[in-house]
Design an enzyme around this catalytic site. Structure first.
Site, short mmCIF file in Angstrom:
data_model
loop_
_atom_site.label_atom_id
_atom_site.label_comp_id
_atom_site.label_asym_id
_atom_site.label_seq_id
_atom_site.Cartn_x
_atom_site.Cartn_y
_atom_site.Cartn_z
N ALA A 195 0.87 -1.18 0.00
CA ALA A 195 0.00 0.00 0.00
C ALA A 195 0.90 1.23 0.00
O ALA A 195 2.08 1.14 0.36
CB ALA A 195 -0.86 -0.01 1.26
N GLY A 250 0.62 -5.03 0.97
CA GLY A 250 -0.52 -5.05 0.06
C GLY A 250 -0.18 -5.67 -1.28
O GLY A 250 -1.07 -6.14 -2.00
N GLU A 288 -0.60 -9.28 -0.68
CA GLU A 288 -2.05 -9.50 -0.50
C GLU A 288 -2.77 -9.48 -1.85
O GLU A 288 -3.67 -10.28 -2.10
CB GLU A 288 -2.62 -8.43 0.44
CG GLU A 288 -2.14 -8.64 1.88
CD GLU A 288 -2.50 -7.49 2.80
OE1 GLU A 288 -2.16 -6.33 2.47
OE2 GLU A 288 -3.14 -7.74 3.84
N GLU A 346 4.51 -5.38 7.28
CA GLU A 346 3.78 -4.29 7.93
C GLU A 346 4.21 -4.05 9.37
O GLU A 346 4.19 -2.91 9.84
CB GLU A 346 2.27 -4.56 7.89
CG GLU A 346 1.64 -4.41 6.51
CD GLU A 346 1.65 -5.70 5.69
OE1 GLU A 346 2.45 -6.62 6.00
OE2 GLU A 346 0.87 -5.80 4.73
N1 3HC Z 1 4.61 3.46 -0.12
C1 3HC Z 1 5.07 4.68 -0.46
N2 3HC Z 1 6.34 4.92 -0.80
C2 3HC Z 1 7.19 3.89 -0.80
C3 3HC Z 1 6.78 2.59 -0.47
C4 3HC Z 1 5.43 2.39 -0.12
N3 3HC Z 1 4.96 1.18 0.19
N4 3HC Z 1 7.86 1.77 -0.55
C5 3HC Z 1 8.88 2.53 -0.95
N5 3HC Z 1 8.49 3.81 -1.10
C6 3HC Z 1 9.29 4.95 -1.57
C7 3HC Z 1 10.39 5.32 -0.60
O1 3HC Z 1 9.92 6.23 0.36
C8 3HC Z 1 11.41 5.94 -1.52
O2 3HC Z 1 10.99 7.25 -1.80
P1 3HC Z 1 12.07 8.44 -2.04
O3 3HC Z 1 12.89 7.98 -3.21
O4 3HC Z 1 11.22 9.62 -2.30
O5 3HC Z 1 12.87 8.54 -0.78
C9 3HC Z 1 11.26 5.13 -2.80
O6 3HC Z 1 9.98 4.52 -2.73
C10 3HC Z 1 12.29 4.05 -2.99
O7 3HC Z 1 12.34 3.27 -1.79
P2 3HC Z 1 13.71 2.71 -1.22
O8 3HC Z 1 14.74 3.77 -1.22
O9 3HC Z 1 13.39 2.02 0.05
O10 3HC Z 1 14.09 1.66 -2.36
P3 3HC Z 1 14.82 0.26 -2.26
O11 3HC Z 1 14.95 -0.21 -3.65
O12 3HC Z 1 16.02 0.36 -1.39
O13 3HC Z 1 13.80 -0.70 -1.48
C11 3HC Z 1 11.65 -1.70 -1.00
C12 3HC Z 1 12.59 -1.06 -2.07
C13 3HC Z 1 12.26 -3.03 -0.51
C14 3HC Z 1 10.33 -1.96 -1.65
C15 3HC Z 1 11.53 -0.75 0.20
O14 3HC Z 1 11.20 0.54 -0.29
C16 3HC Z 1 10.47 -1.14 1.19
O15 3HC Z 1 10.71 -1.98 2.05
N6 3HC Z 1 9.30 -0.50 1.10
C17 3HC Z 1 8.24 -0.69 2.07
C18 3HC Z 1 7.52 -1.98 1.84
C19 3HC Z 1 6.39 -2.11 2.82
O16 3HC Z 1 6.55 -1.90 4.01
N7 3HC Z 1 5.22 -2.50 2.31
C20 3HC Z 1 4.06 -2.62 3.14
C21 3HC Z 1 3.32 -1.33 3.15
S1 3HC Z 1 1.98 -1.32 4.27
C22 3HC Z 1 0.79 -2.24 3.50
O17 3HC Z 1 0.96 -2.68 2.41
C23 3HC Z 1 -0.48 -2.37 4.28
C24 3HC Z 1 -1.40 -3.36 3.65
O18 3HC Z 1 -1.37 -4.54 4.39
C25 3HC Z 1 -2.79 -2.86 3.64
#
Ligand code: 3HC
Ligand code: NAI
Length: 719
Positions: A71, A115, A118, A138
């Site tokens: 998400a 997400g 999911e 998450e």
């Molecule tokens: N939402 C919004 N922005 C995100 C994002 C997300 N899920 N994941 C990454 N970004 C953004 C980062 O903030 C960053 O932005 P910036 O360049 O402006 O600083 C850009 O994307 C690139 O991210 P990284 O520098 O972290 O890139 P990497 O290639 O090193 O890593 C990744 C990629 C492994 C995907 C890492 O970004 C990550 O772990 N992201 C989070 C994943 C996550 O936690 N997903 C779950 C979200 S909560 C959810 O899904 C709830 C659901 O259950 C309803």
């Protein structure tokens, strides 16, 4: 109507078809998060293919480097601040995907996280590239899966694996995902080609799409399910968990073992929302974005040319030099390690070897990885090969004269374009740079002990450090597995400058009546990895004793002396290394034992200073120590030695064991409310003295009803 005619989804979701298979490609770089427009685009595309008689099956794939990384985390703040209702649109998309009467195949490369996984699990089948990773991370954001992850994952992978993945947050690779039934195939070669071929195979086979909600064979054994849930809870409590999210994640997975899918999803949603609105989640989301903000440096364009770092050299093979050398070798960068004597070099190498061997013994490293890393380390007693180094990190004893001598030598033996970094923890980088003919190449790389483990790297900008040297340092930090935070060249830089007042207050509290174990326990209960007095013993009480003496002239007038701490040092109680400090340590042990002798020393010191001792509450201990951090942090911000309050938070979480779920000291102050913090600090000033005088920035923000976070935002928006 096709989604290509819709706004704003047109550019976010592409729709094509190939050999009777509809292909939906998500194009929301960099990580294909489910931002507004993406779920709508996917829903519209599925609906269109569903109605298109020429299409027999559908493939959902990510454009660019990844499938869906989750998400859009930025949206959560909109929900908690009431600007948006919930994840309704995303959940609606999942219903459309799941109910599609034609088989839908998720084709996963890069990461399918949160997400993203999911979404994939709501598709009817999943194929993955060998390098793909899937996970429910998450909990790292203080959340749990909120779109059915805790209900579908147990149906695919079994309860134990689902609980582990949802409560631990670690992603797994494609092979493991296949083994646990999370993906159906791992495919080499072109992912889309393979996914389309698989889709055609499924369509040819006919029959109804397979929905994960209808799978039950991995949930059938109620006793085994209950055992898996109990084991997951026990594992969590053994780790000393203080977070809501992992507990809620396990509870949601447990619901999957007892309830039909839709009811389980409703329970998951309640537990998700409890997490989403918690301070823990807000703090962890702040940490997520703050960690990524550190590399945004005003005036330093993102495309600043970098200096390629192919080879490194480290001068000094002591505590820090050894750890820094390991950090380079761990990153696969060959590193020369220079010492003054064969003895010192042998000692340094022996420690490095011992550390690697311990990792092998713990199963964290294989013997061949250890051998490979050791082969990257080239010991030397001279500067002969220093022209090969793209960066040199100096880690000799702390002392300006020695540092200047070493930098003058480095100036003569390195290439003009090499970075010359000092690991000094207290000295002025500009003075060190001044002995070279190229101060623009000089910078501070302040690692934290143990340098091969601790994630923080303070990058200390000298007045002449060039943009290329700064930009390379930030990128290099990531290569070394660190988080690099750019700080200014003030005394003790940012982290240690703040740590001084924090430890000072911990010691003063003792003289005023708190017990050693009480101070440490209160701060550990607050979430600090270790109490300040135990940290003092670990680092060596003599270190701050020497600094106190050296910088006595800089002590604010009227400031109390650290009488008890000085007394301990005079007695040779320097901490763990002498077997006694604030605590007593038995031979070869690092476990602190309370020492009644120390209580007498403290009571005597208090009497000598005329301090009336009294009972202290844990709340007072926390306020005195943590607000000391906050007040100094505010001064540092105002003086411009840190760029953002959030940078200070990242420094404290990664270098000083501050609990991430409290967001760092500055974020924590925001959650308490800056006017409350100011009130307490003003009271401390009245009770104790002018060293507690509130930082002007804190006063100003409190009076304007603002926060440090809003100050960061104002600054980021400023031209
Ligand atoms: N939402 C919004 N922005 C995100 C994002 C997300 N899920 N994941 C990454 N970004 C953004 C980062 O903030 C960053 O932005 P910036 O360049 O402006 O600083 C850009 O994307 C690139 O991210 P990284 O520098 O972290 O890139 P990497 O290639 O090193 O890593 C990744 C990629 C492994 C995907 C890492 O970004 C990550 O772990 N992201 C989070 C994943 C996550 O936690 N997903 C779950 C979200 S909560 C959810 O899904 C709830 C659901 O259950 C309803
Ligand atoms: P240390 O005493 O463990 O090691 C210093 C090493 O430098 C010794 O092995 C010594 O033989 C070697 N050395 C001295 N002169 C040399 C020269 N001319 N050429 C090559 N080697 C030489 O010291 P430590 O703790 O590793 O500290 C090193 C630096 O790191 C200091 O500037 C210190 O302030 C800084 N630092 C220390 C931290 C810590 O926790 N120990 C944390 C962060 C920074």
């Amino acid at each position: 109507m096709g989604p290509t005619s819709m706004q704003p989804t047109a550019t976010l979701v592409d729709v094509t078809s190939r050999d009777g298979v509809g292909v939906i490609t998500i194009n929301n770089p960099p990580v294909n998060a489910l931002s507004p427009g993406v779920p709508e685009g996917i829903s519209a595309a599925v609906t269109r293919f569903q109605d298109d008689k020429s299409i027999q099956a559908v493939v959902l794939i990510g454009g660019g480097k990844t499938f869906i990384a989750g998400a859009d985390i930025k949206e959560f703040e909109k929900i908690t601040s009431g600007k948006k209702r919930d994840l309704g649109v995303m959940r609606g998309m999942l219903t459309v995907l799941e109910n599609c009467p034609k088989p839908v195949i998720a084709a996963i490369h890069g990461t399918a996280l949160g997400g993203g996984l999911e979404t994939a699990m709501t598709c009817h089948y999943r194929v993955a590239a060998p390098s793909a990773q899937v996970g429910q991370p998450e909990v790292k954001l203080g959340l749990i899966p909120g779109a059915g992850g805790t209900q579908r994952l147990p149906r695919l992978a079994g309860v134990a694996k689902a609980a582990e993945m949802c409560a631990g947050g670690q992603p797994i690779g494609a092979a493991e995902a296949l083994q646990f039934g999370i993906v159906d195939r791992v495919v080499d070669g072109d992912l889309l080609d393979s996914a389309v071929a698989f889709a055609r195979e499924l369509a040819a086979r006919g029959g109804l799409p397979r929905r994960v909600r209808d799978l039950s064979d991995k949930l059938n054994d109620a006793a085994a399910n209950a055992q898996a849930i109990t084991a997951a809870r026990e594992a969590l409590s053994k780790r000393g968990n203080r977070l809501i999210a992992p507990l809620n994640a396990i509870e949601a997975v447990e619901a999957a073992t007892k309830l039909p899918l839709d009811e389980g999803c409703r329970r998951e949603r309640e537990l998700f929302e409890e997490c989403l609105f918690s301070d823990q989640s807000k703090a962890l989301i702040h940490v997520f974005f703050s960690e990524r903000a550190v590399s945004r440096i005003p005036g330093l364009p993102r495309d600043t040319p970098l200096i390629p770092i192919r080879r490194a050299a480290v001068v000094g093979a002591g505590t820090m030099g050894g750890g820094i050398t390991m950090a380079y070798a761990n990153a696969g960068i060959p590193v020369l390690l220079k010492e003054v004597s064969q003895d010192a070099l042998d000692r340094g190498l022996a420690t490095i070897t011992k550390n690697y061997a311990a990792s092998v013994k713990k199963g964290k490293l294989t013997q061949s990885q250890m051998d490979q890393r050791l082969s990257l380390i080239q010991p030397t007693l001279n500067y002969e090969r220093f022209t090969e180094a793209d960066i040199v990190v100096e880690a000799v004893f702390e002392g300006m004269d020695l540092k200047k001598k070493v930098f003058a030598e480095l100036n003569g033996v390195t290439r003009d374009d090499a970075i010359l970094a000092s690991n000094t923890s207290t000295l002025d980088i500009d003075q060190i740079a001044a002995v070279t003919s190229r101060p623009q190449q000089v910078i501070g790389h302040h690692f934290f002990s143990p340098a091969n483990v601790m994630r923080l790297l303070e990058i200390v900008r000298g007045k002449a450090s060039s943009p290329a040297v700064i930009a390379t340092s930030l990128t290099l930090a990531r290569t070394l597995g660190k988080v690099g935070v750019l700080v200014g060249n003030c005394r003790a830089f940012v982290g240690n400058r703040m740590f001084g007042p924090y430890q000072r207050e911990a010691q003063f509290l003792l003289e005023e009546g708190a017990r050693v174990e009480q101070v440490d326990a209160a701060l550990v209960e607050f979430g600090m990895a270790m109490g300040p007095l135990a940290v003092g013993d670990l680092a060596g009480l003599d270190v701050s004793w020497r600094i106190r003496k050296e910088y006595k002239h800089l002590t604010p007038p009227g400031m109390r002396e650290a009488l008890a701490a000085d007394r301990l040092c005079e007695m040779g109680r320097w901490g763990q290394k002498t077997g006694a400090g604030w605590y007593r340590y038995s031979e070869g042990s690092r476990a602190p034992a309370p020492d009644p002798e120390v209580e007498t020393i403290i009571a005597d010191a208090a009497r000598a200073a005329g301090i009336q001792r009294r009972k202290m509450t844990d709340q007072e201990i926390i306020e005195r120590t943590i607000y000391a951090l906050v007040n100094e942090g505010a001064k540092i911000l105002e003086e411009g030695f840190a760029l953002r309050a959030s940078d200070i938070d990242i420094i404290y979480i990664n270098g000083y064991g501050f609990p991430a779920y409290r967001g760092g000291p500055m974020w924590y102050a925001d959650t308490v409310g800056l006017s409350n913090v100011l009130d307490r600090i003003s009271q401390f000033e009245k009770e104790h003295g002018n060293w507690w005088s509130p930082a002007p920035l804190l006063r100003e923000l409190a009076q304007r009803g603002k926060s440090f976070a809003s100050w960061d935002q104002e600054k980021a928006g400023a031209p």
